[in-house]
Scaffold this motif. Structure first.
Motif, PDB file in Angstrom:
ATOM      1  N   LYS A 143      23.634  34.824  28.137  1.00 23.05           N
ATOM      2  CA  LYS A 143      24.638  33.762  28.136  1.00 23.05           C
ATOM      3  C   LYS A 143      26.057  34.332  28.165  1.00 23.05           C
ATOM      4  N   MET A 144      26.232  35.532  27.615  1.00 18.41           N
ATOM      5  CA  MET A 144      27.540  36.170  27.649  1.00 18.41           C
ATOM      6  C   MET A 144      27.886  36.647  29.061  1.00 18.41           C
ATOM      7  N   LEU A 145      26.869  37.041  29.818  1.00 22.97           N
ATOM      8  CA  LEU A 145      27.089  37.568  31.162  1.00 22.97           C
ATOM      9  C   LEU A 145      27.203  36.483  32.227  1.00 22.97           C
ATOM     10  N   GLU A 146      26.521  35.366  32.025  1.00 16.65           N
ATOM     11  CA  GLU A 146      26.389  34.358  33.078  1.00 16.65           C
ATOM     12  C   GLU A 146      27.711  33.796  33.603  1.00 16.65           C
ATOM     13  N   PRO A 147      28.694  33.427  32.743  1.00 22.42           N
ATOM     14  CA  PRO A 147      29.937  32.865  33.287  1.00 22.42           C
ATOM     15  C   PRO A 147      30.660  33.812  34.239  1.00 22.42           C
ATOM     16  N   SER A 148      30.710  35.091  33.889  1.00 24.91           N
ATOM     17  CA  SER A 148      31.383  36.062  34.760  1.00 24.91           C
ATOM     18  C   SER A 148      30.624  36.241  36.065  1.00 24.91           C
ATOM     19  N   MET A 149      29.295  36.317  35.994  1.00 23.51           N
ATOM     20  CA  MET A 149      28.493  36.453  37.206  1.00 23.51           C
ATOM     21  C   MET A 149      28.694  35.246  38.128  1.00 23.51           C
ATOM     22  N   LYS A 150      28.749  34.060  37.553  1.00 21.12           N
ATOM     23  CA  LYS A 150      28.925  32.841  38.343  1.00 21.12           C
ATOM     24  C   LYS A 150      30.294  32.846  39.025  1.00 21.12           C
ATOM     25  N   ALA A 151      31.321  33.273  38.296  1.00 20.91           N
ATOM     26  CA  ALA A 151      32.672  33.319  38.864  1.00 20.91           C
ATOM     27  C   ALA A 151      32.754  34.339  39.994  1.00 20.91           C
ATOM     28  N   LEU A 152      32.138  35.503  39.807  1.00 24.28           N
ATOM     29  CA  LEU A 152      32.174  36.538  40.833  1.00 24.28           C
ATOM     30  C   LEU A 152      31.427  36.106  42.084  1.00 24.28           C
ATOM     31  N   SER A 153      30.267  35.486  41.915  1.00 21.29           N
ATOM     32  CA  SER A 153      29.465  35.086  43.067  1.00 21.29           C
ATOM     33  C   SER A 153      30.095  33.941  43.848  1.00 21.29           C
ATOM     34  N   SER A 154      31.064  33.228  43.244  1.00 21.04           N
ATOM     35  CA  SER A 154      31.741  32.131  43.941  1.00 21.04           C
ATOM     36  C   SER A 154      32.646  32.627  45.066  1.00 21.04           C
ATOM     37  N   LEU A 155      33.125  33.885  44.949  1.00 15.87           N
ATOM     38  CA  LEU A 155      34.039  34.516  45.908  1.00 15.87           C
ATOM     39  C   LEU A 155      35.411  33.853  45.954  1.00 15.87           C
ATOM     40  N   GLU A 156      35.665  32.901  45.079  1.00 18.31           N
ATOM     41  CA  GLU A 156      36.995  32.287  45.007  1.00 18.31           C
ATOM     42  C   GLU A 156      37.962  33.311  44.411  1.00 18.31           C
ATOM     43  N   PRO A 157      39.045  33.663  45.120  1.00 16.42           N
ATOM     44  CA  PRO A 157      39.954  34.723  44.639  1.00 16.42           C
ATOM     45  C   PRO A 157      40.429  34.508  43.209  1.00 16.42           C
ATOM     46  N   GLY A 158      40.798  33.268  42.860  1.00 18.21           N
ATOM     47  CA  GLY A 158      41.282  33.004  41.510  1.00 18.21           C
ATOM     48  C   GLY A 158      40.229  33.272  40.464  1.00 18.21           C
ATOM     49  N   GLN A 159      39.008  32.774  40.693  1.00 21.14           N
ATOM     50  CA  GLN A 159      37.929  32.975  39.734  1.00 21.14           C
ATOM     51  C   GLN A 159      37.545  34.448  39.626  1.00 21.14           C
ATOM     52  N   VAL A 160      37.522  35.150  40.767  1.00 25.83           N
ATOM     53  CA  VAL A 160      37.157  36.567  40.754  1.00 25.83           C
ATOM     54  C   VAL A 160      38.166  37.374  39.956  1.00 25.83           C
ATOM     55  N   GLU A 161      39.459  37.096  40.150  1.00 26.55           N
ATOM     56  CA  GLU A 161      40.483  37.870  39.446  1.00 26.55           C
ATOM     57  C   GLU A 161      40.478  37.574  37.954  1.00 26.55           C
ATOM     58  N   VAL A 162      40.266  36.316  37.590  1.00 30.69           N
ATOM     59  CA  VAL A 162      40.190  35.970  36.165  1.00 30.69           C
ATOM     60  C   VAL A 162      38.976  36.662  35.528  1.00 30.69           C
TER      61      VAL A 162
END
Length: 398
Positions: free
Chosen positions: A121-140
Motif C-alpha cells: 500500500k505504501m508503494l502503490e500510489p507512487s507506482m500508479k502516478a509513474l505509470s500514468s506518464l503525466e509529467p506533473g504526477q511523475v515529477e511529484v
C-alpha cells in the motif's frame, strides 16, 4: 534499464517457480504479491520498448531538430520506467525476504502477511502516478521517492532484524530441546518445534547474503561516472526532467538529501549534474508548478488524415496523437487560418492543407509511400518555417 528489467524478471520467475517459500507454503496468500510485481514489470517493459522505438526512429531521421524532438518524446517514458524500476527493485527485496522467511520458518506468517500488505500500500500510489506518464504526477512522485525509499529501507532493516532475532531464538530452542531429550529422567517431555533451517545462507537480492551490516540491493541500476554524465546531458537537452534525475541520484547515493530552499535542488545533485544555465533554469516543481491549465495542443500530423498516416506506420506508440505541440491560442488559430476553421481550410497556407499537400508531393516525387522517417523530415522543415517549436507532447486523441 533493460539489464535491470531482465534481472528483475528473472528473479520474479524464480520466485514464481519455487516449490517452497513464497510460491510453495501459503502460496494462495503470498502468491498475489509476486503477481503484483509481475504486473508492475509489464508496464515498465512496455514504456522501455516505446522509448526504444522512438529512439530508433530518431536515429533514422536526418533532421537534427526532429531527432531531438523524438528523444524528448521518449524521455517521459524512460524516466517513468527508471523510477518504477527502482520501486520494483525495492518490492523485489521484500519478496525475497518473505521467500526466505517462509522457506525457513523464521517469522510469524500472520505478521509477515500484515507487513507485506502494508508495504504494498505504501508503494502503490507512487507506482500508479509513474505509470500514468503525466509529467506533473511523475515529477511529484519522483520528488517523494527518495523519502519513500528511505522509509522502506528502514522498514526492511527492522523486519530483517526481527527475522534474525527469531532465528537466534529458534537456535536456542533447538539446543534446549536436544539437552532435555538427552536426560533419561525427562525423556517423556517432547517439544513440538519446527525443523531446523537448511545450512545454506539466506540470500536477498542478487547473490547477496543477509548479514548484520545490511543488504545492498543488487537489482537496481548501476550508477557510474558515465551514468551521471549521460543524465546531465539528457537534462541539458530537455529529454529528461531534472527533478526525476535528481531523485534517482539521491536514491543511488544511499541517502535522502534535502534541498537548501523550497525550490532549489540539493547542492550534491546540482554538483553531480553540472551547474550550466540549463540546470540553473530548472527547479523542483509540484502540482502547481506543472501547469494544470494547458494551452491548446496542435496535431502536427492532422487528425482528419489519421488513416493516411496509419497506413504509413503511425500506429501504437508512434500514433499521430504523440506528435502534438502546445501553442498559445492565438498562434494555434493563426496557423489554421483564424478562429473559423471552415474558412481556414480554404486558405492554402492553413497548416493541415499545406502539410498534406507537401507530403503528397513528396510521395509523388518518390513514386512510393513515404516512410515514417521521411514524413517526419518533411514535417520538421515546415515546423521551422511556421516557427512551431519541436517539443512534442501527447495529444488528447480524436
Amino acid at each position: 534499464m533493460s539489464n535491470s528489467s531482465r534481472r528483475i524478471s528473472g528473479e520474479l520467475s524464480r520466485l514464481e517457480a519455487s516449490e517452497r517459500g513464497i510460491a510453495g507454503r501459503a502460496a494462495g496468500i503470498f502468491g498475489p504479491y509476486v503477481d503484483h510485481g509481475t504486473q508492475q514489470l509489464r508496464w515498465i517493459d512496455a514504456e522501455l520498448a516505446a522509448a526504444t522505438k522512438l529512439a530508433n526512429t530518431a536515429s533514422e531521421v536526418g533532421d537534427p531538430d526532429m531527432q531531438l524532438a523524438l528523444l524528448r518524446l521518449a524521455g517521459p517514458r524512460l524516466q517513468a520506467a527508471m523510477m518504477g524500476s527502482i520501486l520494483l527493485a525495492v518490492w523485489l527485496d521484500f519478496l525475497n525476504l518473505a521467500d526466505v522467511v517462509l522457506n525457513q520458518y523464521l517469522y510469524s506468517v500472520e505478521r509477515l502477511f500484515v507487513d507485506m500488505e502494508r508495504f504494498q500500500k505504501m508503494l502503490e500510489p507512487s507506482m500508479k502516478a509513474l505509470s500514468s506518464l503525466e509529467p506533473g504526477q511523475v515529477e511529484v512522485a519522483a520528488a517523494d521517492l527518495p523519502a519513500l525509499v528511505g522509509h522502506l529501507t528502514s522498514e526492511f532493516a527492522t523486519t530483517r532484524e526481527a527475522v534474525r532475532a527469531g532465528a537466534e531464538n529458534l537456535e536456542k530452542m533447538l539446543v534446549l530441546k536436544e539437552s532435555i531429550e538427552a536426560l533419561t529422567l525427562l525423556s517423556a517431555m517432547k517439544f513440538s518445534l519446527p525443523a531446523p533451517p537448511p545450512a545454506a545462507p539466506a540470500t536477498l537480492g542478487v547473490g547477496l547474503v543477509m548479514g548484520s551490516n545490511g543488504v545492498m540491493m543488487g537489482t537496481r541500476i548501476v550508477v557510474s561516472a558515465e551514468w551521471v554524465e549521460m543524465m546531465r546531458r539528457l537534462v541539458q537537452a530537455g529529454i529528461l526532467s531534472l527533478p526525476v534525475v535528481s531523485a534517482a541520484v539521491r536514491i543511488h547515493a544511499g541517502q535522502v538529501m534535502m534541498a537548501q530552499s523550497h525550490d532549489e535542488l540539493p547542492r550534491g545533485v546540482r554538483d553531480a549534474l553540472g551547474d550550466g544555465p540549463e540546470v540553473r533554469s530548472m527547479r523542483v516543481t509540484g502540482r502547481a508548478g506543472t501547469g494544470m491549465a494547458r494551452p491548446p495542443r496542435h496535431h502536427v500530423l492532422p487528425r482528419e488524415f489519421r488513416e493516411w498516416f496509419e497506413k504509413r506506420g503511425f500506429t501504437g506508440d508512434m500514433s499521430i496523437d504523440r506528435f502534438c505541440v502546445e501553442l498559445e491560442r492565438a498562434s494555434h488559430e493563426a496557423i489554421h487560418g483564424g478562429g473559423d476553421w471552415l474558412v481556414g481550410r480554404r486558405w492554402p497556407g492553413e497548416w493541415n492543407q499545406m502539410i498534406m499537400g507537401a507530403l503528397r508531393d513528396a510521395e509523388a516525387e518518390a513514386g512510393r509511400m513515404l516512410t515514417r522517417s521521411e514524413i517526419l523530415k518533411v514535417v520538421a522543415e515546415y515546423m521551422r518555417l511556421y516557427k512551431i517549436p519541436m517539443n512534442f507532447v501527447p495529444g488528447r486523441g480524436p
